[in-house]
Scaffold this motif. Structure first.
Motif, PDB file in Angstrom:
ATOM      1  N   PHE A  13       5.698   2.379 -10.347  1.00  0.00           N
ATOM      2  CA  PHE A  13       5.065   2.687  -9.046  1.00  0.00           C
ATOM      3  C   PHE A  13       3.586   2.382  -9.061  1.00  0.00           C
ATOM      4  O   PHE A  13       3.025   1.968  -8.042  1.00  0.00           O
ATOM      5  N   ARG A  14       2.928   2.557 -10.186  1.00  0.00           N
ATOM      6  CA  ARG A  14       1.518   2.183 -10.265  1.00  0.00           C
ATOM      7  C   ARG A  14       1.359   0.676 -10.086  1.00  0.00           C
ATOM      8  O   ARG A  14       0.457   0.206  -9.392  1.00  0.00           O
ATOM      9  N   GLU A  15       2.240  -0.060 -10.697  1.00  0.00           N
ATOM     10  CA  GLU A  15       2.211  -1.515 -10.555  1.00  0.00           C
ATOM     11  C   GLU A  15       2.518  -1.914  -9.104  1.00  0.00           C
ATOM     12  O   GLU A  15       1.882  -2.828  -8.554  1.00  0.00           O
ATOM     13  N   LEU A  16       3.473  -1.241  -8.524  1.00  0.00           N
ATOM     14  CA  LEU A  16       3.829  -1.519  -7.127  1.00  0.00           C
ATOM     15  C   LEU A  16       2.644  -1.271  -6.205  1.00  0.00           C
ATOM     16  O   LEU A  16       2.366  -2.056  -5.293  1.00  0.00           O
ATOM     17  N   PHE A  17       1.954  -0.177  -6.448  1.00  0.00           N
ATOM     18  CA  PHE A  17       0.785   0.165  -5.633  1.00  0.00           C
ATOM     19  C   PHE A  17      -0.299  -0.889  -5.797  1.00  0.00           C
ATOM     20  O   PHE A  17      -0.852  -1.387  -4.810  1.00  0.00           O
ATOM     21  N   ASP A  18      -0.644  -1.206  -7.038  1.00  0.00           N
ATOM     22  CA  ASP A  18      -1.729  -2.158  -7.284  1.00  0.00           C
ATOM     23  C   ASP A  18      -1.425  -3.518  -6.666  1.00  0.00           C
ATOM     24  O   ASP A  18      -2.337  -4.202  -6.173  1.00  0.00           O
ATOM     25  N   GLU A  19      -0.191  -3.925  -6.671  1.00  0.00           N
ATOM     26  CA  GLU A  19       0.184  -5.249  -6.199  1.00  0.00           C
ATOM     27  C   GLU A  19       0.218  -5.345  -4.668  1.00  0.00           C
ATOM     28  O   GLU A  19      -0.134  -6.392  -4.103  1.00  0.00           O
ATOM     29  N   HIS A  20       0.590  -4.246  -4.008  1.00  0.00           N
ATOM     30  CA  HIS A  20       0.866  -4.340  -2.576  1.00  0.00           C
ATOM     31  C   HIS A  20      -0.004  -3.448  -1.689  1.00  0.00           C
ATOM     32  O   HIS A  20       0.161  -3.466  -0.468  1.00  0.00           O
ATOM     33  N   VAL A  21      -0.906  -2.688  -2.258  1.00  0.00           N
ATOM     34  CA  VAL A  21      -1.671  -1.757  -1.451  1.00  0.00           C
ATOM     35  C   VAL A  21      -2.487  -2.480  -0.389  1.00  0.00           C
ATOM     36  O   VAL A  21      -2.627  -1.997   0.749  1.00  0.00           O
ATOM     37  N   ARG A  22      -3.050  -3.649  -0.729  1.00  0.00           N
ATOM     38  CA  ARG A  22      -3.851  -4.374   0.253  1.00  0.00           C
ATOM     39  C   ARG A  22      -2.993  -4.853   1.412  1.00  0.00           C
ATOM     40  O   ARG A  22      -3.402  -4.757   2.579  1.00  0.00           O
ATOM     41  N   SER A  23      -1.813  -5.352   1.130  1.00  0.00           N
ATOM     42  CA  SER A  23      -0.921  -5.801   2.202  1.00  0.00           C
ATOM     43  C   SER A  23      -0.512  -4.638   3.096  1.00  0.00           C
ATOM     44  O   SER A  23      -0.466  -4.775   4.329  1.00  0.00           O
ATOM     45  N   VAL A  24      -0.205  -3.510   2.467  1.00  0.00           N
ATOM     46  CA  VAL A  24       0.171  -2.324   3.238  1.00  0.00           C
ATOM     47  C   VAL A  24      -0.983  -1.863   4.105  1.00  0.00           C
ATOM     48  O   VAL A  24      -0.810  -1.524   5.282  1.00  0.00           O
ATOM     49  N   TYR A  25      -2.179  -1.855   3.526  1.00  0.00           N
ATOM     50  CA  TYR A  25      -3.362  -1.405   4.254  1.00  0.00           C
ATOM     51  C   TYR A  25      -3.640  -2.294   5.469  1.00  0.00           C
ATOM     52  O   TYR A  25      -3.889  -1.804   6.581  1.00  0.00           O
ATOM     53  N   ASN A  26      -3.615  -3.616   5.270  1.00  0.00           N
ATOM     54  CA  ASN A  26      -3.877  -4.537   6.377  1.00  0.00           C
ATOM     55  C   ASN A  26      -2.813  -4.409   7.467  1.00  0.00           C
ATOM     56  O   ASN A  26      -3.124  -4.450   8.662  1.00  0.00           O
ATOM     57  N   HIS A  27      -1.568  -4.268   7.056  1.00  0.00           N
ATOM     58  CA  HIS A  27      -0.484  -4.111   8.029  1.00  0.00           C
ATOM     59  C   HIS A  27      -0.677  -2.824   8.831  1.00  0.00           C
ATOM     60  O   HIS A  27      -0.495  -2.798  10.056  1.00  0.00           O
ATOM     61  N   ALA A  28      -1.050  -1.757   8.134  1.00  0.00           N
ATOM     62  CA  ALA A  28      -1.266  -0.477   8.807  1.00  0.00           C
ATOM     63  C   ALA A  28      -2.406  -0.572   9.807  1.00  0.00           C
ATOM     64  O   ALA A  28      -2.335  -0.016  10.913  1.00  0.00           O
ATOM     65  N   ARG A  30      -3.380  -3.305  11.407  1.00  0.00           N
ATOM     66  CA  ARG A  30      -2.944  -4.085  12.561  1.00  0.00           C
ATOM     67  C   ARG A  30      -2.070  -3.258  13.501  1.00  0.00           C
ATOM     68  O   ARG A  30      -2.075  -3.472  14.717  1.00  0.00           O
ATOM     69  N   LEU A  31      -1.336  -2.304  12.954  1.00  0.00           N
ATOM     70  CA  LEU A  31      -0.455  -1.479  13.784  1.00  0.00           C
ATOM     71  C   LEU A  31      -1.207  -0.359  14.496  1.00  0.00           C
ATOM     72  O   LEU A  31      -0.838   0.043  15.599  1.00  0.00           O
ATOM     73  N   THR A  32      -2.244   0.166  13.848  1.00  0.00           N
ATOM     74  CA  THR A  32      -2.924   1.343  14.394  1.00  0.00           C
ATOM     75  C   THR A  32      -4.272   1.013  15.026  1.00  0.00           C
ATOM     76  O   THR A  32      -4.754   1.770  15.875  1.00  0.00           O
ATOM     77  N   GLY A  33      -4.906  -0.066  14.585  1.00  0.00           N
ATOM     78  CA  GLY A  33      -6.226  -0.409  15.101  1.00  0.00           C
ATOM     79  C   GLY A  33      -7.336   0.480  14.597  1.00  0.00           C
ATOM     80  O   GLY A  33      -8.434   0.484  15.154  1.00  0.00           O
ATOM     81  N   SER A  34      -7.074   1.229  13.556  1.00  0.00           N
ATOM     82  CA  SER A  34      -8.081   2.149  13.014  1.00  0.00           C
ATOM     83  C   SER A  34      -8.028   2.103  11.501  1.00  0.00           C
ATOM     84  O   SER A  34      -6.969   2.304  10.899  1.00  0.00           O
ATOM     85  N   TRP A  35      -9.213   1.860  10.895  1.00  0.00           N
ATOM     86  CA  TRP A  35      -9.245   1.815   9.435  1.00  0.00           C
ATOM     87  C   TRP A  35      -8.945   3.178   8.825  1.00  0.00           C
ATOM     88  O   TRP A  35      -8.243   3.282   7.809  1.00  0.00           O
ATOM     89  N   SER A  36      -9.481   4.231   9.410  1.00  0.00           N
ATOM     90  CA  SER A  36      -9.238   5.566   8.854  1.00  0.00           C
ATOM     91  C   SER A  36      -7.778   5.961   8.985  1.00  0.00           C
ATOM     92  O   SER A  36      -7.191   6.536   8.061  1.00  0.00           O
ATOM     93  N   THR A  37      -7.168   5.639  10.125  1.00  0.00           N
ATOM     94  CA  THR A  37      -5.754   5.927  10.290  1.00  0.00           C
ATOM     95  C   THR A  37      -4.925   5.081   9.339  1.00  0.00           C
ATOM     96  O   THR A  37      -3.917   5.550   8.785  1.00  0.00           O
ATOM     97  N   ALA A  38      -5.355   3.838   9.116  1.00  0.00           N
ATOM     98  CA  ALA A  38      -4.643   2.958   8.188  1.00  0.00           C
ATOM     99  C   ALA A  38      -4.648   3.547   6.777  1.00  0.00           C
ATOM    100  O   ALA A  38      -3.648   3.424   6.037  1.00  0.00           O
ATOM    101  N   GLU A  39      -5.737   4.174   6.395  1.00  0.00           N
ATOM    102  CA  GLU A  39      -5.797   4.808   5.075  1.00  0.00           C
ATOM    103  C   GLU A  39      -4.760   5.912   4.963  1.00  0.00           C
ATOM    104  O   GLU A  39      -4.093   6.054   3.926  1.00  0.00           O
ATOM    105  N   ASP A  40      -4.626   6.696   6.038  1.00  0.00           N
ATOM    106  CA  ASP A  40      -3.607   7.750   6.032  1.00  0.00           C
ATOM    107  C   ASP A  40      -2.211   7.148   5.948  1.00  0.00           C
ATOM    108  O   ASP A  40      -1.335   7.679   5.233  1.00  0.00           O
ATOM    109  N   VAL A  41      -2.004   6.058   6.653  1.00  0.00           N
ATOM    110  CA  VAL A  41      -0.691   5.414   6.645  1.00  0.00           C
ATOM    111  C   VAL A  41      -0.356   4.891   5.250  1.00  0.00           C
ATOM    112  O   VAL A  41       0.796   4.986   4.796  1.00  0.00           O
ATOM    113  N   VAL A  42      -1.343   4.339   4.555  1.00  0.00           N
ATOM    114  CA  VAL A  42      -1.121   3.842   3.198  1.00  0.00           C
ATOM    115  C   VAL A  42      -0.630   4.970   2.289  1.00  0.00           C
ATOM    116  O   VAL A  42       0.355   4.830   1.551  1.00  0.00           O
ATOM    117  N   SER A  43      -1.330   6.092   2.336  1.00  0.00           N
ATOM    118  CA  SER A  43      -0.936   7.226   1.488  1.00  0.00           C
ATOM    119  C   SER A  43       0.480   7.683   1.805  1.00  0.00           C
ATOM    120  O   SER A  43       1.300   7.916   0.905  1.00  0.00           O
TER     121      SER A  43
END
Length: 211
Positions: A13-28, A30-43
């Motif tokens: 899971f650590r490897e999964l996070f390191d590899e894909h966190v940026r993609s998840v963050y950017n996708h979040a 684009r869906l929410t339009g808010s960087w702070s909300t995107a951070e919550d979505v990533v978690s």
């Protein structure tokens, strides 16, 4: 990787996070339009991925888990937006709060209140008990003559005469400079217990300051 994630391997899971966190963050974002909300979505996405790890298909020929993660991200973002709409709707239904006065204004108002109360005490000290009672009922409590008479158990004419004497005494205090001058002195309209002059004689807003 799929087998390790499905088995709940923390290192996987650590490897999964390191590899894909940026993609998840950017996708979040684009869906929410808010960087702070995107951070919550990533978690929330990675927490949900851990909860749903047993759904990982281990027969997918070792394909990337990125689509799986972004699918979870989409659902999480949808739920976050829905919760935000419910929250905003709940706030909109709440009654609007009155503006909080500036602290300096409150202090000034308290000083003014003390001055008014001092003037009220001066005025009341010059009146007899019955006169004070009538003044309090008709001027500060807003009762008309009939209501004051009912409250005191006396005739309406007695209320009028006592209030008249009280007003005359207060006028003398004004002439002597012991209380603020009254406003225009008028008799109450029919059906009302006091005139505007009475309220001015009672030192302007004494009703609020003598509860």
């Amino acid at each position: 990787m799929r087998a390790r994630v499905r088995a709940g391997d923390p290192d996987a899971f650590r490897e999964l996070f390191d590899e894909h966190v940026r993609s998840v963050y950017n996708h979040a974002f684009r869906l929410t339009g808010s960087w702070s909300t995107a951070e919550d979505v990533v978690s929330l996405t990675f927490l949900e991925a851990w909860r749903l790890r047993d759904r990982v298909d281990t027969d997918a020929d070792g394909g990337s888990l990125r689509p799986w993660l972004l699918g979870i991200t989409t659902n999480v973002a949808r739920n976050v937006r829905r919760a935000a709409r419910r929250y905003d709707g709940a706030l909109a239904r709440l009654p609007r709060q009155e503006a909080v006065p500036d602290f300096a204004e409150e202090v000034t108002a308290r000083i003014d209140d003390r001055e008014r109360l001092a003037l009220v005490r001066t005025a009341l000290a010059a009146l007899r008990k019955h006169e004070r009672e009538v003044l309090a009922l008709c001027v500060w409590s807003g009762l008309d003559y009939a209501e004051a008479a009912e409250a005191l158990g006396i005739p309406v004419g007695t209320v009028r005469s006592r209030l008249s004497r009280a007003r005359k005494k207060l006028h003398k205090l004004v002439a002597a400079g012991r209380i603020r001058p009254p406003g225009e002195d008028r008799e109450p309209h029919a059906g009302h217990g006091q005139g505007e002059g009475d309220r001015e004689i009672a030192v302007r807003s004494a009703q609020e300051n003598t509860r």
